[in-house]
Design a protein around this motif. Structure first.
Motif, PDB file in Angstrom:
ATOM      1  N   VAL A  74       0.853  -1.174  -0.131  1.00 32.92           N
ATOM      2  CA  VAL A  74       0.031   0.115  -0.056  1.00 32.92           C
ATOM      3  C   VAL A  74       0.945   1.328   0.140  1.00 32.92           C
ATOM      4  N   GLN A  75       2.008   1.098   0.964  1.00 35.12           N
ATOM      5  CA  GLN A  75       2.698   2.445   0.783  1.00 35.12           C
ATOM      6  C   GLN A  75       3.344   2.485  -0.259  1.00 35.12           C
ATOM      7  N   SER A  76       3.821   1.927  -1.163  1.00 32.93           N
ATOM      8  CA  SER A  76       4.575   1.714  -2.279  1.00 32.93           C
ATOM      9  C   SER A  76       3.607   2.194  -3.616  1.00 32.93           C
ATOM     10  N   GLY A  77       2.253   2.038  -3.640  1.00 32.92           N
ATOM     11  CA  GLY A  77       1.180   2.213  -4.494  1.00 32.92           C
ATOM     12  C   GLY A  77       1.121   1.077  -5.232  1.00 32.92           C
ATOM     13  N   ALA A  78       1.818  -0.301  -4.768  1.00 29.64           N
ATOM     14  CA  ALA A  78       1.511  -1.402  -5.718  1.00 29.64           C
ATOM     15  C   ALA A  78       0.078  -2.103  -5.408  1.00 29.64           C
TER      16      ALA A  78
ATOM     17  N   GLY B  98       1.479  11.414   1.784  1.00 27.24           N
ATOM     18  CA  GLY B  98       2.731  11.166   2.319  1.00 27.24           C
ATOM     19  C   GLY B  98       3.136  10.628   3.576  1.00 27.24           C
ATOM     20  N   GLU B  99       1.844  10.410   4.122  1.00 27.47           N
ATOM     21  CA  GLU B  99       2.196   9.878   5.643  1.00 27.47           C
ATOM     22  C   GLU B  99       2.762   8.301   5.529  1.00 27.47           C
ATOM     23  N   THR B 100       3.262   7.968   6.374  1.00 26.78           N
ATOM     24  CA  THR B 100       3.672   6.421   6.496  1.00 26.78           C
ATOM     25  C   THR B 100       3.345   6.058   7.622  1.00 26.78           C
ATOM     26  N   LEU B 101       2.479   4.798   7.235  1.00 27.55           N
ATOM     27  CA  LEU B 101       1.557   4.039   8.286  1.00 27.55           C
ATOM     28  C   LEU B 101       2.159   2.653   8.375  1.00 27.55           C
ATOM     29  N   PRO B 102       2.419   2.382   9.580  1.00 27.87           N
ATOM     30  CA  PRO B 102       2.971   0.905   9.923  1.00 27.87           C
ATOM     31  C   PRO B 102       1.885  -0.258   9.432  1.00 27.87           C
ATOM     32  N   LEU B 103       0.577  -0.053   9.558  1.00 30.35           N
ATOM     33  CA  LEU B 103      -0.296  -0.999   8.933  1.00 30.35           C
ATOM     34  C   LEU B 103      -1.168  -0.450   7.957  1.00 30.35           C
ATOM     35  N   ALA B 104      -0.564   0.306   7.033  1.00 29.53           N
ATOM     36  CA  ALA B 104      -1.406   0.897   5.982  1.00 29.53           C
ATOM     37  C   ALA B 104      -2.228   0.027   5.201  1.00 29.53           C
TER      38      ALA B 104
END
Lengths: 113, 483
Positions: free
Chosen positions: B15-19, B63-69
């Motif tokens: 999720v964080q990488s947009g994949a 741009g937030e980084t979320l550990p459980l995104a």
């Protein structure tokens, strides 16, 4: 599970007598439970057996042991009396089984003349 | 064909990488839950899940980084999440919708997790098989004729069947660890006070603790770093910041592990073999394994039930049908309360309320409740002495693998005995982790076996570190259930 394993694991189950019916009725009244006769019968036997099982603790030497009410020792912590967010009255009232206006309606609580 | 389900860490990275997207992960989780409906692991869905997923997507886009995104999670049905049904597996709360979030839900949501739904459980967490639920039993994904353990059986089965990578349960006497063992996943019971209980429906307040189920040591550490920490709304919450991580095999060298002698009797051959294999692997990796004795453990089950039942009778006094929950109308208030409780509670709950009432009643208090609190002290002291000599204690999580549906429902003492290896940990307030340690083949079916590691109070971090090390040497791994 075999009786052997049960005995190994939880110790002997003494064959306690079932609780008498009056006792179960009294407990049910204290706990606000209205048991059916069938439930009463089943519970008398169960309660007798379970209480019999608890008897094993009588033999444990606890003369030196203080009661342990909880696993962590707590001290009283006071905080500032600051107003904070709470649930809105209409949110709480919406949970009620019966409502009237902004109030929660409950059955009659005092005897009528 | 068995595909290993994705871990929470992998999903959050995607999720964080947009994949991937939180919405896509939610859709996929919902589809798996629908496919597995017959397991009866998930009893209700969160109507707000889609909005929550969109909110996570926006935050990530900003741009937030979320550990459980975007990680889909299910909660045991005794944990309040705003707008979700919270039935506790009881008719009493059949239509109860939470007006607020538990602290763990706030923390998960802030970390980007999406609450997908609620998991089945024994009624008010009273049971060891998930069979006392008003929703009917949850089935074990490894063998549908067997129970998943309990009381957090729905949460365990959901992770074991790969419906979600993480779930939460509550552990009062083993209710996270035992179902984790019976379904082949990790289940952690943290130190009493490390995870806030604000918003957890109380069963036995001096014992209850929220804990996670996971499929990898890394996920366990990830979610514990989100869950643990001080909460001013829970008076028993401890102010100890979390520092969970995954350990490596070299950390096993010199680790002092004590095998609890009292737990070695009465186990099935498969449980014995799994424990032996794990101990051999620990020795092989350089750990010092020795036997230790905790003589008062044999009274743990009696002590546990004599404390849990009185606390339950007191906690459950609030269910009277007056201000929330179901109400049975009657002439007067006392009649209505009695009728409400008679209809709302199931057999096991009534049994525990009655015994708890008995043990607290005048004339019996000293012989039962007070006595049990003193034996509780002796059990805690046994642990204290043992931890003078070892870093961790180990025992089976359960003396047997998953039992058949209905097998123990007619005999309350047989059901209570299923908790023999887990309850002492709650009495002492310690952290403990059940790790998937192998299988026992019963009637041609492989059933998971769990081994429990216990750490001293506040030693929770040792347990995720250990899990990582055990994965590293290949002795512990989660296999997908082919449900």
């Amino acid at each position: 599970m075999s009786a052997r394993i049960l005995a190994f694991m939880i110790g002997p189950v003494s064959s306690a007598a079932p609780l008498d019916a009056r006792e179960v009725e009294h407990l049910a009244r204290l706990a606000r439970l209205d048991l059916t006769p069938q439930e009463q019968d089943n519970l008398r036997g169960d309660l007798g057996r379970i209480l019999g099982y608890f008897e094993q603790l009588r033999g444990v030497d606890t003369a030196e042991a203080e009661e342990m009410q909880r696993p962590v020792s707590l001290i009283n912590v006071l905080r500032e009396d600051v107003p904070g967010e709470v649930l809105a009255p209409e949110v709480v009232a919406a949970l009620a089984p019966e409502r009237e206006g902004g109030f929660i309606r409950v059955p009659r609580t005092v005897e009528q003349d | 064909m068995s595909v290993q389900p994705s871990t929470a860490a992998a999903l959050a990275r995607a999720v964080q990488s947009g994949a991937s997207s939180p919405q896509a992960l939610l859709e996929a989780a919902l589809a798996r839950i629908r496919m597995a409906r017959s397991l009866n692991a998930v009893v209700s869905l969160n109507a707000g899940a889609e909005a929550a997923a969109m909110w996570v997507a926006e935050r990530v886009a900003e741009g937030e980084t979320l550990p459980l995104a975007g990680v889909p999670i299910v909660l045991k049905d005794n944990i309040n999440a705003r707008g979700t049904l919270t039935t506790c597996g009881s008719r009493m709360l059949a239509n109860y919708i939470s007006p607020y979030d538990a602290t763990v839900v706030e923390r998960l949501t802030a970390a980007g997790a999406v609450i997908v739904g609620k998991a089945n459980m024994d009624e008010f967490a009273m049971g060891s098989s998930t069979e006392t639920s008003a929703h009917g039993p949850t089935l074990n994904p490894w063998d549908r004729s067997r129970v998943p353990g309990g009381s957090s059986g729905g949460s365990a089965a959901a992770v074991a069947a790969g419906l979600v990578p993480l779930s939460l349960g509550s552990d009062t006497g083993g209710s996270v660890r035992q179902p984790a063992a019976l379904t082949g996943v990790y289940g952690l019971k943290p130190t009493y006070g490390r995870v806030s209980r604000y918003g957890l429906v109380a069963y036995a307040s001096s014992l209850d603790q929220i804990g996670p189920f996971a499929r990898s040591a890394a996920d366990l550490a990830l979610v514990m770093n989100v869950l643990a920490g001080h909460d001013p709304r829970d008076a028993t919450s401890l102010d100890v910041p979390p520092a969970f991580r995954v350990g490596s095999p070299d950390e096993l060298r010199g680790l002092r592990v004590g095998v609890i002698r009292e737990s070695l009797e009465g186990n099935t051959p498969g449980v014995e073999a799994a424990l032996e294999a794990l101990l051999a692997a620990l020795r092989g990796a350089g750990a010092e394994v020795r036997e230790v004795s905790l003589p008062h453990l044999r009274h743990a089950v009696a002590t546990y039930y004599l404390i849990a039942m009185p606390e339950a009778s007191s906690n459950l006094a609030r269910y009277d049908g007056m201000v929330y929950g179901e109400r049975v109308p009657a002439e007067d208030v006392s009649g209505s309360m009695t009728a409400t409780r008679e209809r709302g509670f199931g057999h096991e709950v009534k049994r525990r309320i009655l015994i708890g009432t008995y043990a607290l009643s005048s004339g019996y208090y000293d012989a039962y409740y007070s006595k049990a609190m003193r034996v509780r002290r002796l059990i805690a002291d046994d642990f204290g002495r043992a931890f003078g000599d070892v870093d961790l204690l180990v025992s089976p999580t359960s003396p047997f693998p998953a039992f058949r549906l209905g097998e123990k429902m007619g005999d309350p003492l047989a059901m209570y005995a299923a908790d023999v290896d887990t309850v002492a940990v709650n009495l002492a307030g310690l952290p403990a982790l059940s790790v998937p340690a192998g299988f026992e083949t019963v009637g041609g079916v492989r059933l998971p076996v769990g081994v429990q590691f216990i750490a001293p109070a506040l030693g929770d971090e040792r347990l995720t570190a250990l899990a990582g090390a055990l994965e590293g040497i290949g002795v512990v791994r989660v296999e997908p259930a082919r449900a």
